[in-house]
Write an enzyme that holds these catalytic residues in place. Structure first.
Site, PDB file in Angstrom:
ATOM      1  CG  LEU A  44      -1.692   1.273   1.538  1.00  0.00           C
ATOM      2  CD1 LEU A  44      -2.636   1.640   0.399  1.00  0.00           C
ATOM      3  CD2 LEU A  44      -2.428   1.141   2.868  1.00  0.00           C
ATOM      4  CG  ASP A  45       2.831   4.789   2.441  1.00  0.00           C
ATOM      5  OD1 ASP A  45       3.939   4.836   1.885  1.00  0.00           O
ATOM      6  OD2 ASP A  45       2.467   5.605   3.302  1.00  0.00           O
ATOM      7  N   PRO A  46       4.803   1.636   1.171  1.00  0.00           N
ATOM      8  CG  PRO A  46       6.940   0.814   0.622  1.00  0.00           C
ATOM      9  CD  PRO A  46       5.995   0.998   1.791  1.00  0.00           C
TER      10      PRO A  46
END
Length: 383
Positions: free
Chosen positions: A130-132
């Site tokens: 997702l993030d990253p």
């Protein structure tokens, strides 16, 4: 460049924690065979049962030695382990000629092994969650659209912000829901953040002290910088003639989070490792995640460009997803993105050596379209 080692079709998925969701099922669909490795074979079997995958993957008790004994050239290893475990696991993959994938940032220890991996024909896929992960896809997509309008050779200034957070779907007094280990959350807050503000590099030794309000479609949130944003200017391939006025990758929290966490911040300021470890355990007990909880993931990436001629362009990608009784939003976003990357290792479309979720606008558009079809929807506004 070395030839990529031909894939065998077998995937080893290691770990079945909070971020393992429907991506494991997608991997079972794509691979010839899947083995789920967990602390014990019994726990692996229970995880498969909970995910409705009994009989579709083989349970295994994980140790690096046990994994190494089963690894064959061309197998794919998916690490859902904590980030410090990636480098030792990658070393086993390189030795056995197996490909490697994870959702974490690239560490120096992993980076040191990339030349050997490339020489061995091994793909090292990172930053694919997702993030990253999705945040990179969004950024590449927006930058390509802006370049088409403003021109990659034109002088321009820009503001790029990328904020992501896992939050409770129904706000609580603590203004948070732990979607990963409390110790990891606390240690991330103890790490200085570097970013660009007002055209200059800035460092926040205590990231939470740089928290500010942030509106998304009229809803109030709080955001603060996280980690080191500056290297991503180059990683995202922004034109050299464009100068950043603002460039920050950070964390999103519910409105009121800063005040709700005041006592936690006071503990963090003391910086006592033993006390922080104890605090993490206290927070896990005081604010447990239950089966009745629903999480929400919000990821907003915004790009505003002003050309020297006065031309302007603005764009935003927004992902706003609420979890269900069957799967948390965090698990869906992380595991589906990682599974997508694994599929592209299996189809041979990734070269040996280091790869991230997004390295070109073309790949970003393709992967975003695939994610949307698989239940990770988002909106894009550009103009």
């Amino acid at each position: 460049m070395s030839e990529v080692t031909a894939v065998s079709g077998t995937v080893h998925w290691i770990g079945a924690g909070l971020s393992t969701g429907s991506g494991l099922a997608a991997t079972c669909d794509a691979a010839d065979g899947v083995r789920l490795w967990h602390r014990t074979e019994e726990r692996a079997a229970r995880s498969l049962q909970a995910l409705g995958l009994t009989g579709r993957a083989e349970p295994r008790a994980y140790t690096r030695e046990a994994l190494a004994a089963e690894l064959a050239p061309g197998d794919v290893v998916v690490s859902m382990l904590p980030a410090p475990e990636h480098a030792p696991l990658l070393a086993v993959c390189v030795e056995r000629g197996a490909h490697f994938a994870c959702s974490s940032y690239v560490s120096e220890a992993v980076l040191d092994q990339v030349p050997a991996a490339e020489a061995a024909g091994v793909v090292v896929l990172t930053e694919c969650g997702l993030d990253p992960g999705i945040d990179h896809l969004f950024a590449h997509s927006l930058i390509a659209r802006a370049e088409a309008e403003i021109g990659a050779e034109a002088a321009a200034s820009y503001r790029l912000t990328s904020y992501c957070g896992g939050i409770p779907a129904v706000p609580n007094d603590f203004k948070y829901r732990f979607s990963w280990a409390p110790a990891g959350v606390l240690n991330a807050l103890r790490s200085p953040a570097r970013y660009v503000e007002d055209g200059a590099e800035t460092t926040a030794d205590r990231p939470w002290e740089a928290t500010r309000p942030h509106l998304i479609d009229g809803e109030a949130f709080e955001v603060y910088p996280n980690r080191d944003s500056v290297p991503f200017v180059e990683q995202y391939g922004l034109p050299g003639t464009w100068k950043p006025e603002t460039f920050v990758r950070g964390t999103l929290r519910l409105d009121g989070w800063l005040r709700a966490w005041d006592a936690v911040f006071e503990e963090l300021k003391a910086g006592d490792d033993r006390r922080i470890t104890a605090l993490a355990q206290e927070l896990a007990r005081t604010h447990p995640t239950t089966d009745a909880d629903r999480d929400r993931v919000v990821l907003a990436v915004c790009l505003d460009v002003r050309g020297g001629s006065g031309a302007t362009w603005s764009g935003r990608c927004l992902l706003d997803l609420v979890g269900t009784a069957e799967e948390s939003a965090m698990a869906r976003c992380v595991s589906c993105t990682l599974a997508l990357g694994v599929r592209h290792i299996l189809d041979g479309s990734l070269p040996p050596g280091l790869a991230r979720a997004a390295e070109t606008a073309e790949r970003s558009e393709r992967w975003l379209a695939e994610l949307a079809r698989e239940g990770v929807p988002f909106t894009l506004r550009a103009g």
